[in-house]
Write an enzyme that holds these catalytic residues in place. Structure first.
Site, PDB file in Angstrom:
ATOM      1  N   HIS A 111       0.819  -1.213   0.000  1.00  0.00           N
ATOM      2  CA  HIS A 111       0.000   0.000   0.000  1.00  0.00           C
ATOM      3  C   HIS A 111       0.854   1.263   0.000  1.00  0.00           C
ATOM      4  O   HIS A 111       0.329   2.369   0.046  1.00  0.00           O
ATOM      5  CB  HIS A 111      -0.925  -0.037   1.228  1.00  0.00           C
ATOM      6  CG  HIS A 111      -2.061   0.923   1.179  1.00  0.00           C
ATOM      7  ND1 HIS A 111      -2.231   1.924   2.102  1.00  0.00           N
ATOM      8  CD2 HIS A 111      -3.097   1.047   0.313  1.00  0.00           C
ATOM      9  CE1 HIS A 111      -3.314   2.615   1.818  1.00  0.00           C
ATOM     10  NE2 HIS A 111      -3.857   2.111   0.739  1.00  0.00           N
ATOM     11  N   LYS A 113       3.235   4.441  -1.090  1.00  0.00           N
ATOM     12  CA  LYS A 113       3.395   5.373  -2.207  1.00  0.00           C
ATOM     13  C   LYS A 113       4.739   6.063  -1.981  1.00  0.00           C
ATOM     14  O   LYS A 113       4.831   7.042  -1.237  1.00  0.00           O
ATOM     15  CB  LYS A 113       2.269   6.404  -2.256  1.00  0.00           C
ATOM     16  CG  LYS A 113       0.896   5.807  -2.594  1.00  0.00           C
ATOM     17  CD  LYS A 113       0.175   5.313  -1.376  1.00  0.00           C
ATOM     18  CE  LYS A 113      -1.177   4.732  -1.738  1.00  0.00           C
ATOM     19  NZ  LYS A 113      -1.839   4.151  -0.553  1.00  0.00           N
ATOM     20  N   LYS A 292      -3.739  10.836   5.059  1.00  0.00           N
ATOM     21  CA  LYS A 292      -3.326  10.012   6.197  1.00  0.00           C
ATOM     22  C   LYS A 292      -2.230  10.779   6.942  1.00  0.00           C
ATOM     23  O   LYS A 292      -1.037  10.453   6.832  1.00  0.00           O
ATOM     24  CB  LYS A 292      -2.778   8.663   5.728  1.00  0.00           C
ATOM     25  CG  LYS A 292      -3.715   7.859   4.817  1.00  0.00           C
ATOM     26  CD  LYS A 292      -3.244   7.895   3.416  1.00  0.00           C
ATOM     27  CE  LYS A 292      -3.931   6.927   2.476  1.00  0.00           C
ATOM     28  NZ  LYS A 292      -5.316   6.714   2.603  1.00  0.00           N
TER      29      LYS A 292
END
Length: 386
Positions: A111, A113, A292
């Site tokens: 997940h 990046k 996030k």
């Protein structure tokens, strides 16, 4: 995980700021590129990023593109072939072989990046490779990333290289396992103290959660969290409630629109206890939120890929930057507050208490279903036992 001083960090707000910076960096790459993304779409942004990667490969840059085998499973074969013909090395992390296989390992997704360019420049955040416009009547997707220079970029490069080589080994791509020698070590170029915090399923299972817990437990004035998918376990919930009860201002900005329905409704189970403890909750409503991030006591901050939910905290590979810097923290806090003031609605305790029976039942059922699914997979039994 080790702190590094002497870094320069720049806050990038959503794709509007991130993609121009990323494309400029890709076009300037001289030796190597690592790019990791959970989603990778063949839309306008995906084509622009792919074109930059292919140009880099054609001019002799070593280009490694690692995308998730579930999140990017629909990338068209023709798109993959174009990348390969140009010399881009493309791998899928845990590629999907069957859509109907029942295997808890399928939940262990990549997940992150993360981007490393020449070992001198890094990007870490929550922004996937896809357009951030979800519809004509919606604001662009709300998200953040950081651009980094300085000693910490060595760790970003090391993290990307390690996962690339592990994936090569697991897929018998031994000819891609060997990487170019590292270039000049990044020199100090700023005054920010920061570290890369990774979550994996080996040595760092709870690293990101522990970073949040440590900072929240030490908070004295304020905790500000903006997180798209929010379903913390018992430890984080207790830390937030305890902080609020000792007088810390706790503010949480969450996704207001329904994106992932099950998680959306399960999250609402937590509203009553959090609001009763004095936590302030806002819902972002003018578009889809994907942020996030958090700011604590206007100095500690984190930006990354990890949500505060079972998927991110218990199963997925994630990467966050944690930094100590008042100027950067204030910039992030100010931007979050701007979205709260202009683009969010406040949830009050009476909204929860006066909800109709089905509005209370649906979140409860969703939460029980999440717990049941986690029980079946064997994840999070301790943190989601109630």
């Amino acid at each position: 995980m080790q702190w590094y001083s002497g870094n320069q960090l720049a806050l990038l707000r959503s794709g509007t700021e991130y993609f121009p910076a990323l494309l400029t960096a890709l076009n300037a790459a001289r030796h190597e590129i690592f790019l990791e993304s959970y989603l990778y779409k063949p839309d306008k942004i995906g084509r622009q990023v792919s074109a930059a990667l292919m140009r880099a490969a054609r001019r002799g840059v070593s280009v490694q593109l690692l995308i998730d085998g579930f999140g990017a499973r629909d990338l068209p074969p023709a798109f993959r072939e174009s990348l390969a013909k140009a010399g881009v090395r493309l791998l899928f992390f845990r590629p999907e072989h069957s859509s109907f296989a029942i295997n808890r390992q399928r939940l262990r997704r990549m997940h992150r990046k993360l981007v490393s360019i020449d070992g001198q420049l890094g990007f870490v955040g929550g922004i996937n490779i896809l357009e951030d416009h979800d519809g004509p009547d919606l604001a662009p997707r709300y998200d953040y990333a950081l651009a980094l220079r300085g000693p910490l970029t060595r760790q970003i490069r090391a993290a990307a290289a390690a996962l690339w080589q592990q994936t090569c080994w697991s897929q018998f791509k031994m000819e891609w396992h060997r990487l170019p020698r590292r270039g000049t070590l990044p020199a100090p170029c700023g005054d920010i103290k920061a570290k890369l915090v990774k979550r994996d399923n080996l040595r760092h299972r709870r690293a990101i959660e522990s970073a949040y817990l440590d900072a929240i437990n030490k908070a004295r004035q304020e905790v500000v969290i903006a997180n798209a998918y929010f379903l913390p376990g018992i430890s984080l919930r207790h830390a937030l409630v305890t902080a609020a009860k000792r007088g810390v201002k706790v503010v949480i900005l969450l996704q207001g629109r329904i994106d992932q329905a099950l998680l959306h409704y399960a999250t609402r189970v937590l509203y009553g206890p959090l609001l009763a403890a004095g936590v302030t909750i806002h819902e972002y409503t003018i578009g889809f939120m994907h942020a996030k991030v958090a700011v604590i006591d206007r100095e500690w901050l984190t930006v990354g890929s990890s949500n505060i939910d079972p998927f991110s905290l218990l199963t997925a590979r994630e990467a966050n930057i944690v930094a100590m810097d008042k100027t950067l923290a204030e910039a992030l806090r100010t931007d979050i507050q701007l979205h709260i003031d202009q683009h969010a609605t406040t949830v009050h305790i009476h909204h929860v208490k006066r909800a109709r029976w089905w509005q209370r039942a649906l979140p409860w059922l969703a939460y029980q279903l999440v717990r049941g699914l986690m029980g079946l997979t064997g994840y999070g039994k301790r943190e989601y036992r109630e």
